[in-house]
Design an enzyme around this catalytic site. Structure first.
Site, PDB file in Angstrom:
ATOM      1  CE  LYS A  88      -1.133   3.417   2.940  1.00  0.00           C
ATOM      2  NZ  LYS A  88      -0.160   4.178   3.767  1.00  0.00           N
ATOM      3  CB  SER A  90      -0.564   7.195   1.849  1.00  0.00           C
ATOM      4  OG  SER A  90      -1.133   8.482   2.013  1.00  0.00           O
ATOM      5  NE  ARG A 175       8.753  14.756  -6.705  1.00  0.00           N
ATOM      6  CZ  ARG A 175       8.056  13.806  -6.084  1.00  0.00           C
ATOM      7  NH1 ARG A 175       8.610  12.636  -5.823  1.00  0.00           N
ATOM      8  NH2 ARG A 175       6.820  14.023  -5.704  1.00  0.00           N
ATOM      9  CB  SER A 190       8.564   9.354  -6.996  1.00  0.00           C
ATOM     10  OG  SER A 190       9.118   9.145  -5.717  1.00  0.00           O
ATOM     11  CE  LYS A 194       9.790   5.134  -3.145  1.00  0.00           C
ATOM     12  NZ  LYS A 194       9.648   6.365  -3.938  1.00  0.00           N
ATOM     13  CE  LYS A 195       4.915   1.508  -2.646  1.00  0.00           C
ATOM     14  NZ  LYS A 195       5.243   1.081  -1.255  1.00  0.00           N
TER      15      LYS A 195
END
Length: 449
Positions: A88, A90, A175, A190, A194-195
């Site tokens: 997950k 966010s 950033r 971004s 990574k995922k």
């Protein structure tokens, strides 16, 4: 004869002038970020050009894959892990510590959860900063150590090592200091690079909107959610997104150790943060359904709810903390491990009425100014400071009644924060209309595990 790769200056010039970049141009540029050939100035110029000129879908997919391929990719099947690998993410907010509930919930339901998380950006808190408030917790692992931790505990919430999507590590930091945090192609690449490098089977995204979100307007959040889902699925990762409300702190606390304490209380079954728990259950249920661990969304929600109530998620969180170097008694004895801030005082309601609104961004910025966040990438964080005992919107209050508490390192910071926050709350004579926590769901389908 093969053509020479375009220079970084040529790539920057083309994007500055509004041209779409080819996959080969992005691959070369991102490789230069990862191996250090490009300067921070060039990274900043790239981020600003993308922020101002945007990227089309093909560019964003190519950027995401180039960032994924800038380092190592995990192979869980080769590591002997056959169950669904779920995660997950966010987009960030104030008081958002859902990761500390969702990851152990998923692990307790049979998933494997390599949660690659980040640090705070601007006024939003970072999951790694929260976890590093735990004494001894190791938030950065090598890929091999990450695999070992997930095998032992079922989950590991850590930062991206230098071997996983290393280009993102540098671009992420730039950033934050170049006012390009809210560029949708950069956010998308971004998060997803990574995922994708983590070798997931399925991903659920929590995209925030409201006055505490990085993208406050619902239309912006919906656009980002759709972009993330479509780019992720185009890259081969089954993904859904929930667009959720961030018009008030999600937990009744904002600040690193204070949020961890709230999450621990929720894992123990205490009813201290109903909005935080509700959203965590929705996110966990979505991932369980996608990962094939429940036949439908309703069954997945019931499974997550029962798992939280049973204490199984709490046990998984405790196991992860111990495996990653933290104390074995954190869940039972948090006071032993989280020293209080030296100065604590409450902000009182200015009048009788209903608590109708927060300037939620101002609350997050107050935490940063107290020392609980960063203005520069190398700023040190004071894990003790922040806000807690934050009342939910819709509470009827009396004049002088505490609306929240400020935890500060010294009396000067305490007084300045209390004064600043007086204008960050709205009291009105009528009860405010309630707003839904989950605004929209984007994407559908179940990942094959």
């Amino acid at each position: 004869m093969a053509l020479a790769a375009p220079s970084p200056q040529a790539v920057l010039r083309r994007k500055r002038d509004g041209h779409a970049l080819a996959a080969s141009e992005l691959q070369g540029f991102i490789a230069g970020i990862a191996d250090g050939r490009l300067s921070d100035g060039q990274l900043g110029a790239f981020a600003m050009a993308v922020c101002l000129r945007g990227m089309d879908r093909d560019e964003t997919v190519a950027l995401t894959l180039a960032m994924r391929d800038s380092g190592r990719r995990l192979d869980w099947r080769a590591a002997g892990i056959t169950g669904p690998v779920l995660d997950k993410h966010s987009t960030g907010g104030v008081g958002d510590c859902t990761s500390l509930l969702v990851a152990p919930l998923l692990a307790a339901c049979g998933a494997h959860v390599p949660m690659i998380s980040g640090r705070g950006l601007g006024h939003t808190g970072g999951t790694l900063d929260k976890l590093e408030a735990i004494p001894g917790y190791r938030a950065t692992l090598s890929p091999d150590a990450l695999v070992a931790a997930v095998r032992e505990a079922g989950l590991a919430i850590v930062g991206a090592s230098a071997e996983l999507a290393p280009a993102d590590r540098r671009l992420y930091a730039v950033r934050d200091v170049t006012a390009t945090v809210d560029a949708i192609p950069l956010i998308t690449a971004s998060i997803l690079s990574k995922k994708l490098a983590a070798g997931l089977d399925a991903l659920v995204l929590d995209v925030k909107c409201g006055n505490g979100a990085s993208l406050p307007e619902p239309a912006q959040a919906l656009a980002l959610a759709r972009e993330l889902v479509e780019v992720a699925n185009a890259a081969g990762l089954s993904t859904q997104a929930l667009v959720t409300d961030m018009s008030q702190p999600l937990a009744p606390a904002a600040g690193n150790a204070l949020e961890v304490r709230v999450a621990l209380a929720c894992l123990r079954g205490e009813t201290v943060a109903p909005r935080l728990v509700e959203l965590s259950l929705h996110l966990a249920a979505t991932a369980l359904w996608q990962g094939g661990l429940a036949p439908d969304l309703d069954a997945a929600y019931a499974q997550a709810q029962a798992t939280l109530a049973s204490g199984a998620a709490a046990e998984r969180f405790s196991r992860m903390v111990a495996v990653l170097g933290g104390p074995v008694d954190l869940l039972e004895a948090p006071d032993r491990h989280f020293p209080p801030a030296p100065c604590i005082a409450s902000l009182g309601a200015p009048a009788d009425g209903w608590l109708a609104g927060f300037d939620t961004r101002a609350l997050g910025e107050a935490v940063v100014d107290l020392g609980g966040g960063r203005r520069q990438p190398d700023d040190r964080i004071d894990a003790r400071v922040g806000l807690d005992a934050i009342l939910p919107l819709g509470t009827r209050v009396r004049s002088g009644q505490p609306l929240l508490r400020v935890h500060a390192a010294d009396e000067g910071a305490l007084a300045a924060t209390l004064e600043r926050l007086r204008t960050a709350v709205t009291i009105q004579p009528q009860a405010p209309a309630p707003s839904p926590l989950v605004i929209e769901r984007i994407g559908a389908g179940v990942a094959s595990a």
